[in-house]
Design a protein around this motif. Structure first.
Motif, PDB file in Angstrom:
ATOM      1  N   LYS B 228      44.822 -61.559  61.898  1.00  0.00           N
ATOM      2  CA  LYS B 228      44.296 -60.187  61.874  1.00  0.00           C
ATOM      3  C   LYS B 228      45.218 -59.239  62.635  1.00  0.00           C
ATOM      4  O   LYS B 228      45.510 -58.123  62.165  1.00  0.00           O
ATOM      5  CB  LYS B 228      42.885 -60.165  62.477  1.00  0.00           C
ATOM      6  N   ALA B 229      45.697 -59.667  63.799  1.00  0.00           N
ATOM      7  CA  ALA B 229      46.584 -58.805  64.595  1.00  0.00           C
ATOM      8  C   ALA B 229      47.884 -58.533  63.831  1.00  0.00           C
ATOM      9  O   ALA B 229      48.394 -57.402  63.833  1.00  0.00           O
ATOM     10  CB  ALA B 229      46.882 -59.472  65.940  1.00  0.00           C
ATOM     11  N   LEU B 232      47.138 -55.983  61.061  1.00  0.00           N
ATOM     12  CA  LEU B 232      47.009 -54.620  61.590  1.00  0.00           C
ATOM     13  C   LEU B 232      48.384 -54.043  61.928  1.00  0.00           C
ATOM     14  O   LEU B 232      48.672 -52.882  61.635  1.00  0.00           O
ATOM     15  CB  LEU B 232      46.113 -54.620  62.835  1.00  0.00           C
ATOM     16  N   SER B 235      50.225 -53.085  58.798  1.00  0.00           N
ATOM     17  CA  SER B 235      49.754 -51.859  58.162  1.00  0.00           C
ATOM     18  C   SER B 235      50.296 -50.622  58.890  1.00  0.00           C
ATOM     19  O   SER B 235      50.357 -49.540  58.326  1.00  0.00           O
ATOM     20  CB  SER B 235      48.222 -51.830  58.114  1.00  0.00           C
ATOM     21  N   GLN B 236      50.725 -50.804  60.143  1.00  0.00           N
ATOM     22  CA  GLN B 236      51.297 -49.672  60.894  1.00  0.00           C
ATOM     23  C   GLN B 236      52.799 -49.559  60.707  1.00  0.00           C
ATOM     24  O   GLN B 236      53.375 -48.496  60.926  1.00  0.00           O
ATOM     25  CB  GLN B 236      51.005 -49.842  62.390  1.00  0.00           C
ATOM     26  N   GLU B 277      44.023 -56.831  56.530  1.00  0.00           N
ATOM     27  CA  GLU B 277      43.884 -55.796  57.563  1.00  0.00           C
ATOM     28  C   GLU B 277      42.491 -55.172  57.559  1.00  0.00           C
ATOM     29  O   GLU B 277      42.083 -54.560  58.540  1.00  0.00           O
ATOM     30  CB  GLU B 277      44.985 -54.737  57.414  1.00  0.00           C
ATOM     31  N   THR B 278      41.770 -55.337  56.445  1.00  0.00           N
ATOM     32  CA  THR B 278      40.446 -54.712  56.349  1.00  0.00           C
ATOM     33  C   THR B 278      39.307 -55.698  56.638  1.00  0.00           C
ATOM     34  O   THR B 278      38.150 -55.293  56.724  1.00  0.00           O
ATOM     35  CB  THR B 278      40.198 -54.163  54.920  1.00  0.00           C
ATOM     36  N   ALA B 383      47.193 -55.130  69.618  1.00  0.00           N
ATOM     37  CA  ALA B 383      45.996 -55.579  68.903  1.00  0.00           C
ATOM     38  C   ALA B 383      45.368 -56.782  69.599  1.00  0.00           C
ATOM     39  O   ALA B 383      44.141 -56.915  69.659  1.00  0.00           O
ATOM     40  CB  ALA B 383      46.353 -55.915  67.450  1.00  0.00           C
ATOM     41  N   LEU B 390      39.225 -56.582  66.899  1.00  0.00           N
ATOM     42  CA  LEU B 390      39.919 -57.162  65.740  1.00  0.00           C
ATOM     43  C   LEU B 390      38.968 -57.336  64.563  1.00  0.00           C
ATOM     44  O   LEU B 390      37.793 -57.582  64.741  1.00  0.00           O
ATOM     45  CB  LEU B 390      40.539 -58.518  66.104  1.00  0.00           C
TER      46      LEU B 390
END
Lengths: 81, 390
Positions: B228-229, B232, B235-236, B277-278, B383, B390
């Motif tokens: 998950k981290a 995220l 996505s950045q 990411e979602t 994150a 998270l």
């Protein structure tokens, strides 16, 4: 449950989680992760299966107590009775 | 009318063997439906349909080994009329490889018309497996063609023993696939590597406290937090997330996180968790459990094999401190997590004992540079400092 029952149950669930391991190949003192190469997901699946089969909810802090077949039989017997 | 063709299920795939049809002519199919199962070097893969409509014809038989791009079926779009005449033959020349020896990964041999007896593809495969000479059989099919049933009823010597450890997973073939993909990666992708050791104490404490209240079936693994981290952070920093092909880099809109799964016996696959990411952490964990289980049993879906936009590879609870991984083409980044380890850590002006993990980013220098990579690792670090978010 006798030691033999617990041993059988443990081996059945272990080989269910890792079908490529033969029950006869599991030594009493083989370490599940270091020797039998279970990864953290396999180990969690084993803990889940033991919970469902034996009703024993093994907390994370006590995972080392089932690190080998021999250890697990002693630990599970104590928890069941 | 759309031709549904053998998909490429990875940079290294050349052909696949059809092992099961899940559809019949006349069936209605929608995008994403599993329509067939194909055996590849990465195990049996469930092939998903990219079209919607009605299945008009099936153009391949069980046992056929087909090159990527070879037609499998034709699908009539909704509202489209039934073709008045027989469908034109798909514009793909039949393979004419002359090699008659049935070695495991070789494409199926479709013999040149002429001297070889007429026989269905399935009959040929079985005959090859059993070492039966087709010419010695009397066919009951059209024009005397040998059918599967004819081969099945023919006497044969003991079947050759397959080397595969279990159905669906041939570790030697998988090793070859890995070798090809990794060699291509190192040949084509100019990798650069950045490492950062991250304070993992907050995540470790949060995970222990969370799992203490849960039964085993709903517990989380640190690996899920890592995925998950990573998603995220990806996505950045879009330069880490996407595919690089002949026309250059195509950033992806979502993060489909490839999760590297080691298989006992030497195999490795990295199926994708879609839109990672979602996903709430609990959902991500549930899907990861399912993904790993299917990777082990050799039953992944085609989209999971091809959609990955960045890969996560984690050493697990024990092992080496750091891992500089090789990018899986056509992706442009892979993140290697070493085994978490307790280290002395400076907080303010004191030394504390903290759980830490060394994270290594391997990224494609055609797409990004060290500054972008460092930004990605900083986002990943951040994150993991707020695991509850998270």
């Amino acid at each position: 449950m006798t030691d033999a029952d617990i041993r059988k149950a443990f081996l059945e669930e272990l080989t269910q989680v890792a079908p490529d391991i033969e029950p006869d190949d599991v030594g009493d003192d083989d370490h599940l992760q270091d020797d039998l190469e279970l990864d953290s997901m396999d180990f969690l699946n084993l803990v889940t299966a033991l919970h469902q089969r034996l009703g024993v909810d093994i907390p994370e802090s006590e995972y080392p107590k089932i690190a080998t077949l021999a250890l697990a039989v002693v630990y599970l017997k104590g928890r069941i009775s | 009318m759309a031709v549904f063709a053998m998909p490429s299920l990875g940079a290294d795939m050349e052909a696949g063997t059809l092992v099961e049809w899940m559809i019949n002519p006349g069936d209605t199919v929608a995008r994403g439906d599993v329509v067939a199962v194909v055996e590849t070097q990465k195990g049996a893969i469930e092939i998903e349909c990219f079209e919607e409509g009605i299945v008009e014809t099936l153009n391949a038989e069980i046992g056929d080994t087909l090159a990527v791009g070879a037609p499998l079926a034709t699908i009539r779009a909704p509202g489209e009329k039934v073709a008045p005449t027989a469908e034109p033959k798909p514009d793909v020349p039949p393979p004419t490889a002359p090699a008659p020896v049935p070695t495991a990964p070789a494409p199926t041999v479709v013999p040149q018309a002429g001297e070889t007896p007429l026989a269905s593809p399935a009959a040929r495969v079985l005959a090859a497996e059993r070492g039966i000479d087709l010419a010695a059989l009397t066919g009951t099919g059209p024009g005397g063609a040998v059918l599967l049933a004819d081969v099945e009823s023919a006497p044969f010597e003991k079947a050759p023993v397959k080397s595969s450890a279990k159905p669906g997973l041939d570790m030697a073939a998988m090793r070859t696939a890995i070798a090809n993909a990794m060699a291509r990666s190192k040949r084509e992708i100019p990798h650069y590597y950045l490492s950062q050791t991250i304070d993992l104490q907050a995540a470790t404490d949060w995970l222990a406290a969370t799992n203490a209240t849960r039964t085993p079936d709903t517990r989380l693994l640190m690996g899920a937090l890592f995925v998950k981290a990573t998603a995220l952070a990806a996505s950045q920093v879009p330069q880490m997330n996407g595919h690089y092909n002949g026309e250059g880099f195509h950033p992806a809109k979502s993060v489909h996180a490839g999760v590297a799964v080691a298989l006992r016996g030497g195999g490795l696959v990295a199926p994708a968790l879609h839109d990672a990411e979602t996903l709430p952490l609990n959902t991500l964990m549930t899907q990861m459990r399912d993904l790993v289980a299917r990777a082990r049993s050799g039953r992944l879906r085609s989209s999971e094999m091809t959609d990955g936009t960045i890969t996560v590879s984690a050493m697990g609870d024990t092992g080496a401190d750091a891992m500089a991984a090789v990018i899986y083409p056509p992706q442009v980044a892979i993140v290697g997590f070493g085994a978490p380890v307790t280290r002395p850590w400076i907080i303010g002006d004191t030394i504390a004992q903290r759980m830490t993990v060394t994270v290594t980013l391997s990224a494609d220098h055609r797409v990004s540079d060290g500054r972008r990579g460092a930004k990605f690792l900083a986002a990943l670090d951040a994150a993991l400092q707020t695991p509850e978010a998270l």
